[in-house]
Design an enzyme around this catalytic site. Structure first.
Site, PDB file in Angstrom:
ATOM      1  N   TYR A 186       0.830  -1.218   0.000  1.00 32.97           N
ATOM      2  CA  TYR A 186       0.000   0.000   0.000  1.00 32.97           C
ATOM      3  C   TYR A 186       0.859   1.262   0.000  1.00 32.97           C
ATOM      4  O   TYR A 186       0.703   2.147  -0.849  1.00 32.97           O
ATOM      5  CB  TYR A 186      -0.921  -0.026   1.223  1.00 32.97           C
ATOM      6  CG  TYR A 186      -1.772   1.219   1.407  1.00 32.97           C
ATOM      7  CD1 TYR A 186      -2.739   1.568   0.472  1.00 32.97           C
ATOM      8  CD2 TYR A 186      -1.626   2.025   2.537  1.00 32.97           C
ATOM      9  CE1 TYR A 186      -3.536   2.703   0.647  1.00 32.97           C
ATOM     10  CE2 TYR A 186      -2.413   3.151   2.723  1.00 32.97           C
ATOM     11  CZ  TYR A 186      -3.361   3.485   1.782  1.00 32.97           C
ATOM     12  OH  TYR A 186      -4.145   4.606   1.959  1.00 32.97           O
TER      13      TYR A 186
HETATM   14  N1  LIG Z   1      -9.540   5.348   5.296  1.00 40.11           N
HETATM   15  C1  LIG Z   1      -8.361   5.791   5.717  1.00 40.11           C
HETATM   16  O1  LIG Z   1      -7.982   5.647   6.904  1.00 40.11           O
HETATM   17  C2  LIG Z   1      -7.452   6.515   4.766  1.00 40.11           C
HETATM   18  C3  LIG Z   1      -6.320   7.141   5.301  1.00 40.11           C
HETATM   19  C4  LIG Z   1      -5.445   7.814   4.453  1.00 40.11           C
HETATM   20  C5  LIG Z   1      -5.719   7.866   3.090  1.00 40.11           C
HETATM   21  N2  LIG Z   1      -6.828   7.240   2.602  1.00 40.11           N
HETATM   22  C6  LIG Z   1      -7.052   7.317   1.152  1.00 40.11           C
HETATM   23  O2  LIG Z   1      -8.341   7.858   0.932  1.00 40.11           O
HETATM   24  C7  LIG Z   1      -8.844   7.400  -0.315  1.00 40.11           C
HETATM   25  C8  LIG Z   1     -10.286   6.967  -0.142  1.00 40.11           C
HETATM   26  O3  LIG Z   1     -10.333   5.900   0.794  1.00 40.11           O
HETATM   27  P1  LIG Z   1     -11.632   5.497   1.641  1.00 40.11           P
HETATM   28  O4  LIG Z   1     -11.183   5.290   3.024  1.00 40.11           O
HETATM   29  O5  LIG Z   1     -12.756   6.417   1.354  1.00 40.11           O
HETATM   30  O6  LIG Z   1     -11.908   4.053   1.011  1.00 40.11           O
HETATM   31  P2  LIG Z   1     -13.232   3.336   0.460  1.00 40.11           P
HETATM   32  O7  LIG Z   1     -14.408   3.717   1.268  1.00 40.11           O
HETATM   33  O8  LIG Z   1     -12.866   1.916   0.330  1.00 40.11           O
HETATM   34  O9  LIG Z   1     -13.382   3.976  -0.992  1.00 40.11           O
HETATM   35  C9  LIG Z   1     -12.481   3.672  -2.012  1.00 40.11           C
HETATM   36  C10 LIG Z   1     -13.069   4.171  -3.306  1.00 40.11           C
HETATM   37  O10 LIG Z   1     -12.172   3.853  -4.386  1.00 40.11           O
HETATM   38  C11 LIG Z   1     -12.914   3.239  -5.425  1.00 40.11           C
HETATM   39  N3  LIG Z   1     -12.078   2.328  -6.194  1.00 40.11           N
HETATM   40  C12 LIG Z   1     -11.359   1.278  -5.715  1.00 40.11           C
HETATM   41  N4  LIG Z   1     -10.763   0.636  -6.723  1.00 40.11           N
HETATM   42  C13 LIG Z   1     -11.097   1.314  -7.859  1.00 40.11           C
HETATM   43  C14 LIG Z   1     -10.799   1.130  -9.241  1.00 40.11           C
HETATM   44  N5  LIG Z   1     -10.031   0.104  -9.665  1.00 40.11           N
HETATM   45  N6  LIG Z   1     -11.309   1.991 -10.149  1.00 40.11           N
HETATM   46  C15 LIG Z   1     -12.101   3.011  -9.739  1.00 40.11           C
HETATM   47  N7  LIG Z   1     -12.421   3.238  -8.447  1.00 40.11           N
HETATM   48  C16 LIG Z   1     -11.926   2.388  -7.528  1.00 40.11           C
HETATM   49  C17 LIG Z   1     -14.034   2.502  -4.692  1.00 40.11           C
HETATM   50  O11 LIG Z   1     -15.165   2.297  -5.515  1.00 40.11           O
HETATM   51  P3  LIG Z   1     -15.544   0.922  -6.250  1.00 40.11           P
HETATM   52  O12 LIG Z   1     -15.235  -0.191  -5.296  1.00 40.11           O
HETATM   53  O13 LIG Z   1     -16.999   1.119  -6.562  1.00 40.11           O
HETATM   54  O14 LIG Z   1     -14.706   0.923  -7.477  1.00 40.11           O
HETATM   55  C18 LIG Z   1     -14.398   3.514  -3.604  1.00 40.11           C
HETATM   56  O15 LIG Z   1     -15.290   4.478  -4.109  1.00 40.11           O
HETATM   57  C19 LIG Z   1      -7.890   6.296  -0.776  1.00 40.11           C
HETATM   58  O16 LIG Z   1      -7.038   6.798  -1.777  1.00 40.11           O
HETATM   59  C20 LIG Z   1      -7.083   5.966   0.468  1.00 40.11           C
HETATM   60  O17 LIG Z   1      -5.796   5.490   0.152  1.00 40.11           O
HETATM   61  C21 LIG Z   1      -7.693   6.577   3.402  1.00 40.11           C
END
Ligand SMILES: NC(=O)c1ccc[n+]([C@@H]2O[C@H](COP(=O)([O-])OP(=O)(O)OC[C@H]3O[C@@H](n4cnc5c(N)ncnc54)[C@H](OP(=O)(O)O)[C@@H]3O)[C@@H](O)[C@H]2O)c1
Length: 293
Positions: A186
């Site tokens: 990751y």
């Molecule tokens: N949650 C945390 O603690 C955290 C911390 C730091 C950074 N982040 C970053 O924040 C961002 C959002 O994360 P989140 O926590 O909101 O996660 P999440 O709820 O799992 O959402 C991830 C999103 O990415 C989409 N996605 C995944 N694979 C994809 C693909 N191949 N093509 C197009 N869309 C895709 C998913 O939609 P589908 O499955 O419908 O495609 C979903 O809408 C990420 O970049 C993550 O690295 C998260």
């Protein structure tokens, strides 16, 4: 996301560790009204909450993710509140899909003012469990690095031609803090896109295209929920994380970084060997019942 009962002072701890920034509604509206904002990963989590707040502020939001039905649900919810939203199902891991969706977006809307590169995939797995899982590295790179880079490459020509555009990268605090065991696939993929975009940013700024990177702390979403220890740690709600993204969209800072990250980054660089040894020790302690790891 269910995170259980929290002690008094928990919101302060969340703010101190993850940072809290919320641009007022009127300032957000002044910045994004009638702007075309493409938000990747807007079917769930941070992306969904971001798209909803941007639409309430008057932006035309373009929703991109794989799950078409869920994207339509989010678009319907936005439209029911009077906002403008359009669903663009696409798979960032597939370069052909990215080219097709960008062609459709540009045909439908002419241009994109702001790209919020938020879609992502997280994997926490020890290397001992990964010998037969090279695809973990391939998949995290495809979604967190190659797909977003392909999307930026596809949108940059029209942004530079118009002399205006903004790209927001939703990165993670983990790329600025010392490396952590089990997060190799990751963090390597998130670091790659972070560095790629920082280099590109220097080349395009003169043409009116700016970038902001958010080194996001912990957010309680479906991404973090499978990791039990993260559910017990202070983290933002998707809406609080979306506030940071909206601030980046409207104010275009170089980066948004949680308070704990700057000292951790500096100390990690100054004392690289002892820091790595400390984290190594932590890994051994937490792994002591798993002799083969
Ligand atoms: N949650 C945390 O603690 C955290 C911390 C730091 C950074 N982040 C970053 O924040 C961002 C959002 O994360 P989140 O926590 O909101 O996660 P999440 O709820 O799992 O959402 C991830 C999103 O990415 C989409 N996605 C995944 N694979 C994809 C693909 N191949 N093509 C197009 N869309 C895709 C998913 O939609 P589908 O499955 O419908 O495609 C979903 O809408 C990420 O970049 C993550 O690295 C998260």
């Amino acid at each position: 996301m269910e995170t259980g009962r929290r002690p008094i002072g928990w919101p302060l701890l969340v703010a101190l560790t993850n940072g809290r920034t919320r641009i007022p509604d009127h300032r957000l509206a002044a910045a994004v009204r009638d702007q075309v904002v493409l938000v990747t990963g807007s079917s769930y989590g941070i992306g969904e909450a971001t798209a909803k707040r941007l639409a309430r502020a008057g932006a035309t939001v373009l929703l991109l993710a794989r799950t078409a039905g869920q994207l339509e649900t989010v678009a319907d919810e936005i439209r029911a509140e009077g906002g403008k939203a359009f669903a663009y199902p696409a798979n960032l891991a597939d370069p052909v899909s990215v080219d097709e969706v960008v062609a459709k977006v540009l045909a439908d809307h002419g241009h994109v003012d702001v790209l919020v590169s938020n879609a992502g995939k997280s994997i926490r797995r020890a290397v001992a469990d990964s010998y037969q899982r090279f695809h973990d590295i391939e998949r995290t790179n495809a979604v967190n690095y190659l797909g977003p880079a392909k999307l930026v490459l596809a949108l940059l020509p029209s942004m530079r031609e118009r002399g205006s555009g903004h790209i927001v990268n939703v990165s993670t605090a983990g790329v600025r803090t010392p490396p952590m065991a089990r997060w190799s696939a990751y963090l390597a993929s998130k670091s790659a896109f972070d560095m790629w975009l920082r280099c590109v940013s220097q080349e395009v700024r003169g043409d009116g295209v700016t970038t902001s990177t958010i080194y996001m702390g912990l957010v309680h979403t479906r991404m973090s929920s499978p990791t039990p220890i993260l559910n017990r740690m202070p983290g933002l709600s998707p809406e609080q994380a979306a506030d940071q993204v909206c601030t980046a969209v409207a104010e275009r800072p170089h980066n948004i970084t949680p308070p704990f990250v700057r000292p951790a980054d500096a100390l990690g660089n100054l004392f690289r060997v002892p820091t790595d040894r400390l984290f190594e020790r932590y890994f051994q302690l937490t792994n002591r019942n798993r002799k083969d790891r």
